[in-house]
Design a protein around this motif. Structure first.
Motif, short mmCIF file in Angstrom:
data_model
loop_
_atom_site.label_atom_id
_atom_site.label_comp_id
_atom_site.label_asym_id
_atom_site.label_seq_id
_atom_site.Cartn_x
_atom_site.Cartn_y
_atom_site.Cartn_z
N VAL A 145 0.84 -1.20 0.00
CA VAL A 145 0.00 0.00 0.00
C VAL A 145 0.87 1.25 0.00
O VAL A 145 0.61 2.21 -0.73
CB VAL A 145 -0.95 -0.01 1.21
N LEU A 146 1.93 1.24 0.80
CA LEU A 146 2.88 2.36 0.80
C LEU A 146 3.49 2.53 -0.58
O LEU A 146 3.64 3.66 -1.08
CB LEU A 146 3.97 2.13 1.85
N ALA A 150 3.35 5.82 -3.07
CA ALA A 150 4.54 6.45 -3.65
C ALA A 150 4.47 6.45 -5.17
O ALA A 150 4.87 7.42 -5.83
CB ALA A 150 5.80 5.74 -3.16
N GLN A 151 3.96 5.35 -5.74
CA GLN A 151 3.82 5.26 -7.20
C GLN A 151 2.83 6.32 -7.71
O GLN A 151 3.05 6.96 -8.74
CB GLN A 151 3.33 3.87 -7.58
N THR A 205 -4.76 2.55 6.87
CA THR A 205 -4.51 1.67 5.73
C THR A 205 -5.71 1.61 4.80
O THR A 205 -5.59 1.77 3.58
CB THR A 205 -4.18 0.24 6.22
N ASP A 206 -6.90 1.38 5.37
CA ASP A 206 -8.09 1.26 4.53
C ASP A 206 -8.42 2.56 3.82
O ASP A 206 -8.89 2.55 2.67
CB ASP A 206 -9.27 0.79 5.38
N ARG A 211 -8.62 5.42 -1.25
CA ARG A 211 -8.20 6.61 -2.00
C ARG A 211 -7.46 6.23 -3.27
O ARG A 211 -7.68 6.81 -4.35
CB ARG A 211 -7.30 7.50 -1.11
N LEU A 212 -6.57 5.25 -3.19
CA LEU A 212 -5.76 4.86 -4.35
C LEU A 212 -6.50 3.92 -5.29
O LEU A 212 -6.25 3.93 -6.50
CB LEU A 212 -4.48 4.18 -3.86
N GLY A 213 -7.39 3.10 -4.74
CA GLY A 213 -8.07 2.07 -5.52
C GLY A 213 -7.39 0.73 -5.33
O GLY A 213 -6.15 0.64 -5.34
#
Length: 365
Positions: A145-146, A150-151, A205-206, A211-213
């Motif tokens: 997830v981190l 960052a990506q 985390t969730d 947010r990112l998908g």
């Protein structure tokens, strides 16, 4: 009496009453250890401790127990409650990888391990034990997830200072503290990342996964060289994980489907994930990962920077480290222990495993 002094004194009085435990220990630590019964079981497994006279501080002190000498470290939250503790045994440096393997064999029913050199953003396994075997990794999935965050920053789809509001429907169970904030409270994405890694905050985390998908996190598995990304598809939130493990919202005392409902990787996968996180060269990544080493206590002159993420549930304990050497090299060690039939004694197992991990870093250096 300081929290550390109370803990040492309490070790000789176990089992302790529930109200005393909850008056001294933070809810995240109590609940994450299996409740007061889990705390008492851990105290009983360690045995009575006494403070040694060779020095220490308010939050760290050498102690002696029935099995030997240890370094006891506690962390106290803003309310004065102990929210983290480590009991690290004194240890001798191993002379060979064969000695490492012999010590690994005593850690549990299923043990997987990898020690790697990371150079140019690539991971090379120096020594392994079932290093490519897929295992449940607990909260260590948060490395991916981190990486997805960052990506997204690199690709312009997010920024570290972007505000994100707490939502009630995205809240999860502890560990963590973000579930205590009212809906609408905003934090930058960097704060969600810091808490997700440093205290394994499940609600943080969730929120990042939403947010990112989920597809972004699944994509990150492949980008980091995970050998079987499909083992984690669809990618679970911690809320979905808890819903399966504990429908009543209570902690579960024994392993529940750890080979079916979990997040999965091999030690070699985790070493590659660390290599991938290094390639971003983003200070926020290192800031999140270097806040807490879980008491590994590597020699700071030999390893001036240490990254850490672990994970656990009944039947699963995993510990994953990356360290920078004094010469600027990077080394990674990943350890996974699991048992689908028996609950692992987490604190004693970590106390036994950390000398092996320190020994591995000594050999890698």
């Amino acid at each position: 009496m300081t929290p550390l002094e109370w803990l040492v004194a309490a070790s000789a009085r176990a089992p302790l009453p529930d109200d005393e435990i909850r008056a001294r220990l933070a809810p995240s630590l109590v609940d994450g250890s299996g409740g007061p019964a889990g705390i008492n079981a851990a105290l009983a497994s360690v045995g009575p401790l006494t403070i040694l006279a060779k020095g220490g501080s308010e939050n760290r002190v050498p102690v002696r127990g029935p099995a030997g000498d240890y370094l006891l470290t506690v962390h106290v939250d803003d309310a004065g409650l102990v929210d983290d503790l480590q009991l690290t045994p004194d240890d001798l440096k191993p002379a060979s990888w064969a000695e490492i393997d012999a010590r690994l064999a005593g850690l549990g029913k299923r043990v997987s391990f990898a020690a790697a050199e990371i150079d140019g953003g690539q991971s090379r396994i120096v020594h392994g034990l079932d290093a490519d075997t897929l295992r449940p990794i607990g909260s260590a999935f948060k490395l991916y997830v981190l990486g997805a965050l960052a990506q997204a920053v690199v690709e312009g789809r997010a920024s570290w200072d972007e505000p994100l509001a707490i939502r009630d429907d995205w809240k999860s169970l502890p560990s963590g503290t973000m579930q205590n904030h009212p809906a609408g409270t905003e934090f930058p994405l960097s704060e969600f990342a810091r808490l997700m890694i440093s205290i394994s905050d499940n609600t943080a985390t969730d929120h990042l996964i939403h947010r990112l998908g989920r597809d972004a996190v699944e994509r990150q598995l492949a980008l980091f060289g995970h050998q079987r990304p499909e083992a984690n598809v669809p990618f679970r939130t911690t809320k979905a994980f808890f819903r399966h493990k504990t429908p009543s919202g209570q902690l579960w005392p024994a392993p529940v489907d750890i080979d079916e409902v979990e997040w999965f990787a091999s030690p070699a996968d985790v070493c590659r994930a660390y290599a991938g996180l290094l390639r971003f060269d983003q200070p926020e990544v290192g800031n999140a990962l270097s806040r807490n080493d879980d008491g590994l206590d590597l020699d700071a002159t030999a390893f001036p920077e240490v990254w850490y993420k672990g994970g656990s549930e009944p039947g699963v304990v995993t510990l994953h480290y990356l360290a920078r050497t004094a010469g600027g090299g990077r080394r990674a060690v990943s350890l996974m222990v699991s048992d689908p039939e028996s609950t692992l004694d987490t604190l004693p197992l970590i106390a036994e495993a950390q000398p092996v991990i320190r020994g591995a870093f000594h050999l890698l250096a």
